[in-house]
Design a protein around this motif. Structure first.
Motif, short mmCIF file in Angstrom:
data_model
loop_
_atom_site.label_atom_id
_atom_site.label_comp_id
_atom_site.label_asym_id
_atom_site.label_seq_id
_atom_site.Cartn_x
_atom_site.Cartn_y
_atom_site.Cartn_z
N THR A 186 41.16 41.18 35.39
CA THR A 186 40.41 42.44 35.56
C THR A 186 40.58 43.38 34.37
O THR A 186 39.61 43.99 33.90
CB THR A 186 40.89 43.16 36.84
OG1 THR A 186 40.75 42.28 37.95
CG2 THR A 186 40.06 44.42 37.09
N TYR A 187 41.80 43.49 33.88
CA TYR A 187 42.09 44.42 32.79
C TYR A 187 42.56 43.67 31.54
O TYR A 187 43.37 44.17 30.77
CB TYR A 187 43.17 45.42 33.23
CG TYR A 187 42.81 46.21 34.48
CD1 TYR A 187 41.94 47.29 34.42
CD2 TYR A 187 43.34 45.87 35.72
CE1 TYR A 187 41.61 48.02 35.56
CE2 TYR A 187 43.03 46.59 36.87
CZ TYR A 187 42.15 47.67 36.78
OH TYR A 187 41.83 48.39 37.91
N PHE A 219 38.91 44.80 27.67
CA PHE A 219 39.35 46.05 28.30
C PHE A 219 40.11 46.86 27.26
O PHE A 219 40.93 46.32 26.52
CB PHE A 219 40.24 45.76 29.52
CG PHE A 219 40.45 46.98 30.37
CD1 PHE A 219 39.51 47.34 31.33
CD2 PHE A 219 41.54 47.81 30.19
CE1 PHE A 219 39.66 48.49 32.09
CE2 PHE A 219 41.71 48.97 30.94
CZ PHE A 219 40.77 49.30 31.90
N ILE A 240 33.47 51.12 31.81
CA ILE A 240 34.91 50.95 32.08
C ILE A 240 35.09 50.62 33.57
O ILE A 240 35.47 51.49 34.37
CB ILE A 240 35.72 52.22 31.72
CG1 ILE A 240 35.31 52.78 30.36
CG2 ILE A 240 37.22 51.92 31.78
CD1 ILE A 240 35.76 51.97 29.16
N PRO A 254 45.78 46.82 27.53
CA PRO A 254 45.24 45.76 28.39
C PRO A 254 46.22 44.61 28.57
O PRO A 254 47.13 44.42 27.75
CB PRO A 254 43.98 45.31 27.64
CG PRO A 254 44.19 45.73 26.22
CD PRO A 254 45.00 46.98 26.28
#
Length: 353
Positions: free
Chosen positions: A200-201, A207, A93, A226
């Motif tokens: 990123t997420y 994610f 994570i 996400p």
């Protein structure tokens, strides 16, 4: 339905909801097992994608009762779960700070439901089967009796049984039947936070959705999904809000929940700008114990009530519909409804005296 469909005036709108079996109560786990199957059946029948597997990251104080209960229920019910430790957490994570003393696990088959799409699909299938949806038609009166009489802004209807699922307006309708439930309506600020580095997420990078059972900022849940509905924005919300009148919710401007979220995001999600880029709103209708109400009216057993879903009811939609249908037909419910009875509130009020 009092508003024109689709609308954003209640609790069911928005693009996504978390779907999970991570609960500390066995009865919710078992209901969700059926609900997953019914969502899949609906997807197949309608030819529409409603569910996306993301996994659900559950974090919380490792020795806390709630965290341990969720972990135990997942394991005991043979639900795929990956237990993470501090050494491998960031490998699995990235971009999240795991608080000191917190445990982490991932419920593998959890994910998100495309909520607006799910509503359209359910309504479409209902109409295909001969059902009639009457929107922009407000209920003005309910008269109990062997035939229940429902008056609206457009006409009068009679039926052998009536199911009331009015969300924040439940007590307004129940007042016509001489019943009030201990429901509290709160306004939720639905916050979206901008990624410092796009992607990123992101859901496309697998994610996960997440829930924090408690943290140094609050004892309440914080949850997130996400980046998906708004490119580059991750949804992170506080799982409670401030009391509001459902007809005047825009007058409720309390931002204390956003302050809590800003501190949490700054500490635990370093890849997000700790100021919400978009704030939307919805409402929760809370029961004192945050368990649902699925029961017959105590004085009129042909009036069925589904209420108090306390901000976690959407994913149960298909199984709740089935249970309310069974109650309205006088059938034996296919799940144990003892946790959801109206009578429990009387016991609560006695015990608090």
């Amino acid at each position: 339905e009092q508003f024109v469909l689709p609308h954003s005036r209640g609790s069911s709108h928005g693009q996504t909801r978390i779907i999970r079996k991570a609960y500390k109560e066995d009865f919710y786990v078992h209901m969700m097992e059926e609900s997953y199957k019914q969502w899949a059946q609906l997807e197949e029948e309608a030819g529409v994608k409603l569910y996306r597997q993301t996994g659900l990251l559950v974090m919380g104080p490792e020795k806390s009762e709630e965290y341990q209960l969720v972990k135990t229920k997942l394991q005991n019910n043979n639900i795929p779960v990956v237990i993470l430790n501090r050494d491998n957490f960031n490998q699995h994570i990235p971009g999240v700070h795991l608080s000191e003393g917190h445990g982490a696990m991932v419920e593998v088959t959890a994910g998100l439901l495309y909520a607006d799409r799910a509503l359209r699909t359910v309504q479409g299938q209902f109409q295909k089967l001969g059902g009639t949806i009457r929107d922009n038609e407000k209920v003005t009166d309910i008269k109990p009796g062997p035939l229940v009489t429902v008056s609206t802004s457009a006409g009068v209807y009679q039926a052998k049984s009536v199911v009331i699922t009015a969300g924040p307006w439940t007590n307004a309708l129940l007042a016509h039947t001489g019943l009030q439930l201990p429901l509290e309506v709160v306004k939720i600020n639905v916050c979206y936070w901008k990624e410092k580095v796009p992607g990123t997420y992101d859901v496309k990078r697998r994610f996960p959705s997440f829930i924090v059972t408690e943290c140094e900022e609050t004892k309440e849940h914080i949850y997130g999904l996400p980046a998906n509905e708004y490119p580059g924005l991750m949804k992170i919300c506080y799982h409670t809000g401030s009391p509001t009148d459902p007809d005047q919710r825009d007058r409720q401007t309390d931002r204390s929940d956003i302050d809590i979220l800003q501190r949490y995001v700054a500490r635990c999600f370093p890849g997000l700008i700790p100021e919400p880029a978009v704030v939307e709103s919805c409402m929760y209708t809370l029961t004192p114990d945050h368990l649902f109400v699925l029961d017959c009216h105590p004085s009129h057993n042909n009036i069925i009530i589904g209420a108090g879903f306390s901000g976690h009811g959407f994913k149960f939609g298909p199984v709740i519909g089935k249970l309310l249908s069974e109650l309205s037909l006088g059938e034996v419910p296919s799940h144990d409804l003892s946790p959801f009875t109206i009578g429990r509130f009387q016991a609560m009020s006695k015990s608090s005296l």
